[in-house]
Design a protein around this motif. Structure first.
Motif, PDB file in Angstrom:
ATOM      1  N   GLN A 298     -54.143  24.164  27.665  1.00  0.00           N
ATOM      2  CA  GLN A 298     -52.901  24.819  28.055  1.00  0.00           C
ATOM      3  C   GLN A 298     -52.131  23.895  29.009  1.00  0.00           C
ATOM      4  O   GLN A 298     -52.732  23.112  29.749  1.00  0.00           O
ATOM      5  CB  GLN A 298     -53.185  26.147  28.751  1.00  0.00           C
ATOM      6  N   PRO A 299     -50.794  23.973  28.995  1.00  0.00           N
ATOM      7  CA  PRO A 299     -50.022  23.152  29.934  1.00  0.00           C
ATOM      8  C   PRO A 299     -50.143  23.679  31.356  1.00  0.00           C
ATOM      9  O   PRO A 299     -50.164  24.892  31.575  1.00  0.00           O
ATOM     10  CB  PRO A 299     -48.585  23.283  29.413  1.00  0.00           C
TER      11      PRO A 299
ATOM     12  N   VAL B 117     -46.953  16.418  32.283  1.00  0.00           N
ATOM     13  CA  VAL B 117     -47.462  17.791  32.342  1.00  0.00           C
ATOM     14  C   VAL B 117     -48.976  17.739  32.449  1.00  0.00           C
ATOM     15  O   VAL B 117     -49.646  17.086  31.643  1.00  0.00           O
ATOM     16  CB  VAL B 117     -47.062  18.600  31.089  1.00  0.00           C
TER      17      VAL B 117
ATOM     18  N   LYS C 211     -45.941  20.823  36.209  1.00  0.00           N
ATOM     19  CA  LYS C 211     -45.119  19.718  35.729  1.00  0.00           C
ATOM     20  C   LYS C 211     -44.728  18.794  36.881  1.00  0.00           C
ATOM     21  O   LYS C 211     -44.402  19.261  37.977  1.00  0.00           O
ATOM     22  CB  LYS C 211     -43.856  20.254  35.039  1.00  0.00           C
TER      23      LYS C 211
ATOM     24  N   ASN D 243     -47.334  26.859  40.380  1.00  0.00           N
ATOM     25  CA  ASN D 243     -46.774  25.778  39.570  1.00  0.00           C
ATOM     26  C   ASN D 243     -45.540  25.173  40.224  1.00  0.00           C
ATOM     27  O   ASN D 243     -44.766  24.467  39.591  1.00  0.00           O
ATOM     28  CB  ASN D 243     -46.419  26.287  38.165  1.00  0.00           C
TER      29      ASN D 243
ATOM     30  N   LYS E  53     -52.677  18.757  31.961  1.00  0.00           N
ATOM     31  CA  LYS E  53     -53.352  19.459  30.869  1.00  0.00           C
ATOM     32  C   LYS E  53     -54.505  20.273  31.432  1.00  0.00           C
ATOM     33  O   LYS E  53     -55.347  19.759  32.168  1.00  0.00           O
ATOM     34  CB  LYS E  53     -53.877  18.463  29.833  1.00  0.00           C
TER      35      LYS E  53
END
Length: 265
Positions: A60-61, A40, A64, A209, A42
């Motif tokens: 926060q993430p 993930v 992915k 994402n 960062k």
């Protein structure tokens, strides 16, 4: 029942028709080791927390990603691995450009009674593919893939995954023939490393994402061979290496019924 690194699972793989779209009806079973890892990104958040200790609000993430590594003894059943990195049929050569079908769906099948519970990685693009062989052994391989996102864990496939189970007859180094490099034909060992480099993930995800493609920027390969010194043959080796003519050499892998020719330049 198959045991790999203390885990009980089966491995299945198949080329995708569309990048990131799972293939559930025509996968190929391989009795090999499979390792799946998530990552993930960062995202650092510039925030004043009023304390000397790091706070959760400081990061926060982000998007992915994942990697999948599979390895084992190489056989004709593993031909499914070659098209995305090499040409579609023997003699195999490196692809000059990115193919339309270049991604895989890879499964770890966890419930062998119904074949419906799996770890699943989609959009798997081969990042590196290594083939090795040495005297007295089998030809082995290791392939590493980039995924289109996180690994789907403990997924249930209605009706179970459909896959074929080919005969796995490993290639032996003793049956490997026609290794030619400046006249040398007898070798102690060899390794062929094929790799691809990609655009940074941030340039692929962009303002999303979700990864919708993998941008390959270059392809490279290295062929290493070891042999006993031979006065007659080795005299021409350096002339061959330094010559301005492109030399064509081949690795030919054989079993009782099949033959692969991998051509290098």
């Amino acid at each position: 029942m198959s045991y790999r690194i203390g885990n009980n699972y089966k491995l299945a793989i198949e080329l995708e028709t569309t990048y990131g779209t799972p293939v559930e009806s025509s996968a190929t079973f391989l009795p090999d080791v499979c390792e799946m890892k998530d990552a993930v990104a960062k995202v650092e958040v510039p925030a004043k927390t009023g304390t000397l200790l790091p706070q959760a609000t400081g990061g926060q993430p982000g998007y992915k990603t994942g990697t999948v590594t599979i390895k084992g003894a190489l056989s004709d059943a593993h031909e499914v691995l070659l098209p995305a990195m090499l040409s579609a049929s023997s003699p195999y050569v490196m692809n000059p450009s990115q193919k339309t079908n270049y991604s895989y769906t890879i499964y770890q099948i966890l419930d062998e009674s119904t074949d419906d519970t799996v770890h699943r990685a989609t959009g798997c693009v081969c990042e590196s593919f290594k083939i090795t062989g040495e005297g007295g052994g089998v030809i082995t391989y290791e392939a590493t893939f980039k995924t289109d996102g996180a690994i789907d864990r403990e997924e249930t496939i209605a009706g179970g995954l459909t896959y074929t189970t080919p005969t796995v007859d490993p290639f032996l180094f003793a049956d490997t023939t026609c290794l030619r490099y400046g006249g040398v034909t007898k070798y102690n060992s060899f390794s062929l490393d094929i790799g691809k480099t990609f655009a940074d993930d941030k340039n692929v995800f962009q303002n999303s994402n979700t990864k919708t493609f993998e941008a390959i920027t270059s392809t490279n390969a290295t062929l290493n061979m070891e042999w006993n010194y031979d006065t007659a043959a080795d005299a021409s080796i350096y002339d061959t290496i330094l010559d301005d003519t492109c030399n064509v050499d081949s690795i030919v892998l054989n079993d009782d019924a099949n033959s692969w020719t991998i051509t290098t330049y």
